[in-house]
Scaffold this motif. Structure first.
Motif, short mmCIF file in Angstrom:
data_model
loop_
_atom_site.label_atom_id
_atom_site.label_comp_id
_atom_site.label_asym_id
_atom_site.label_seq_id
_atom_site.Cartn_x
_atom_site.Cartn_y
_atom_site.Cartn_z
N UNK A 49 0.87 -1.17 0.00
CA UNK A 49 0.00 0.00 0.00
C UNK A 49 0.91 1.22 0.00
N UNK A 50 0.85 2.03 -1.06
CA UNK A 50 1.80 3.12 -1.25
C UNK A 50 1.11 4.47 -1.29
N UNK A 51 1.65 5.42 -0.53
CA UNK A 51 1.21 6.80 -0.65
C UNK A 51 1.89 7.41 -1.86
N UNK A 52 1.24 8.37 -2.49
CA UNK A 52 1.79 8.99 -3.70
C UNK A 52 2.98 9.89 -3.36
N UNK A 53 2.83 10.70 -2.33
CA UNK A 53 3.86 11.69 -2.00
C UNK A 53 4.56 11.31 -0.69
N UNK A 54 5.81 10.87 -0.81
CA UNK A 54 6.62 10.53 0.36
C UNK A 54 8.02 11.11 0.16
N UNK A 55 8.79 11.27 1.24
CA UNK A 55 10.13 11.85 1.12
C UNK A 55 11.05 11.00 0.26
N UNK A 72 4.92 -9.93 -10.90
CA UNK A 72 3.82 -9.07 -11.36
C UNK A 72 2.51 -9.30 -10.61
N UNK A 73 2.41 -10.42 -9.90
CA UNK A 73 1.17 -10.74 -9.20
C UNK A 73 1.02 -9.98 -7.88
N UNK A 74 2.10 -9.37 -7.37
CA UNK A 74 2.01 -8.67 -6.08
C UNK A 74 1.09 -7.46 -6.24
N UNK A 75 -0.04 -7.42 -5.54
CA UNK A 75 -0.97 -6.31 -5.72
C UNK A 75 -0.49 -5.04 -5.03
N UNK A 76 -0.77 -3.90 -5.66
CA UNK A 76 -0.39 -2.59 -5.12
C UNK A 76 -1.62 -1.70 -5.06
N UNK A 77 -1.89 -1.18 -3.86
CA UNK A 77 -2.98 -0.23 -3.66
C UNK A 77 -2.36 1.14 -3.44
N UNK A 78 -2.77 2.13 -4.25
CA UNK A 78 -2.25 3.49 -4.12
C UNK A 78 -3.15 4.29 -3.19
N UNK A 79 -2.55 5.01 -2.25
CA UNK A 79 -3.29 5.96 -1.42
C UNK A 79 -2.86 7.37 -1.84
N UNK A 97 -2.87 -1.46 -8.87
CA UNK A 97 -4.05 -2.29 -9.14
C UNK A 97 -5.34 -1.60 -8.72
N UNK A 98 -5.23 -0.68 -7.76
CA UNK A 98 -6.40 0.04 -7.27
C UNK A 98 -5.90 1.28 -6.54
N UNK A 99 -6.80 2.15 -6.18
CA UNK A 99 -6.41 3.37 -5.48
C UNK A 99 -7.49 3.74 -4.47
N UNK A 100 -7.08 4.50 -3.45
CA UNK A 100 -8.01 5.07 -2.49
C UNK A 100 -7.64 6.52 -2.28
N UNK A 101 -8.66 7.35 -2.16
CA UNK A 101 -8.45 8.78 -1.93
C UNK A 101 -8.59 9.06 -0.44
N UNK A 102 -7.62 9.76 0.13
CA UNK A 102 -7.66 10.12 1.54
C UNK A 102 -8.76 11.15 1.79
N UNK A 103 -9.35 11.17 2.97
CA UNK A 103 -9.06 10.34 4.14
C UNK A 103 -9.55 8.90 3.96
N UNK A 110 -10.57 -2.24 4.12
CA UNK A 110 -10.62 -3.69 4.28
C UNK A 110 -11.20 -4.35 3.03
N UNK A 111 -12.26 -3.78 2.48
CA UNK A 111 -12.91 -4.36 1.31
C UNK A 111 -11.99 -4.35 0.10
N UNK A 112 -11.29 -3.23 -0.11
CA UNK A 112 -10.40 -3.15 -1.27
C UNK A 112 -9.19 -4.07 -1.12
N UNK A 113 -8.64 -4.13 0.08
CA UNK A 113 -7.50 -5.03 0.32
C UNK A 113 -7.91 -6.48 0.09
#
Length: 229
Positions: A49-55, A72-79, A97-103, A110-113
């Motif tokens: 699970x990766x945030x877009x903006x990090x140091x 390639x099968x490792x899923x990545x969720x963007x926050x 593979x998918x994204x979530x918008x904060x907050x 849980x559902x997306x994961x």
């Protein structure tokens, strides 16, 4: 499942890890791009699970490395706090593979994961019978057979054997095996894992003459290999 979370906001990683841990996953938090990359070079994770903006490195740069270096099968969720369509398209185009918008909302997280994990690892959610050649694992009863003959195994031996078969050819670190099989009881003696691996190798006849080799990976862990020819 073992999930790595990248976000420079500790309150955010605390929230995500608390939600994921309460859902039965094992969560590892990272605050910088370089920190998570250093760990990804040494350890296996089932999901990121990766945030877009990090140091130091953006989430997109981390994702680029992940798609180039990891299976390639490792899923990545963007926050992301960016809600523009262009930003979302860019994240998905980069390999998310998918994204979530904060907050972040707990139920949605849980559902997306769970949806991403089901898609990436369908075997664990398939019927109770999972086959790998002549080996058949019945997950509900923890019954294991080889060519129709039952192999007497303990629950931990069953879990360990299934973990190796699900990751055939993939080196698994000792830390990964400990967390996957022994869960939170990670303070068990090192020889306990080695003893269980030895029993699995013997009981399942994981020998070259049977087409498999369960071998140690020096200073790392173990790998189950399927031999050809």
């Amino acid at each position: 499942m073992r999930i790595a979370v990248l976000d420079d906001d500790q309150s955010q990683t605390d929230l995500v890890c608390q939600v994921l841990t309460s859902s039965g996953h094992i969560c590892h938090a990272f605050q910088s791009g370089k920190e998570i990359l250093n760990q990804l070079r040494r350890e296996n994770y089932d999901m990121l699970i990766l945030d877009w903006q990090v140091p130091d490195l953006s989430g997109a740069e981390v994702l680029h490395w992940v798609r180039f270096k990891l299976p390639p099968t490792v899923p990545v969720l963007f926050m992301t706090s960016r809600s523009g369509e262009d930003d979302i398209v860019a994240g998905l185009a980069a390999g998310a593979d998918d994204y979530m918008i904060k907050p972040i909302r707990r139920g949605e997280l849980v559902a997306r994961v769970q949806a991403l994990l089901r898609r990436a690892y369908p075997i664990q959610n398939a019927s109770e019978q999972i086959s790998f050649g002549d080996y058949v694992f019945e997950t509900r009863s923890s019954r294991l057979t080889l060519s129709g003959a039952q192999i007497e195994v303990t629950q931990k031996e069953f879990d360990l054997a299934l973990l190796f078969f699900r990751n055939l050819g993939r080196p698994l670190s000792r830390a990964y095996i400990l967390e996957a099989v022994w869960s939170r009881d990670v303070d068990i003696p090192s020889r306990t894992m080695d003893t269980h691996v030895s029993r699995v190798r013997s009981k399942l006849q994981l020998r070259p003459e049977n087409g498999f080799r369960l071998a140690p990976v020096y200073s790392y862990g173990y790998r189950l290999e399927q031999l050809t020819g």
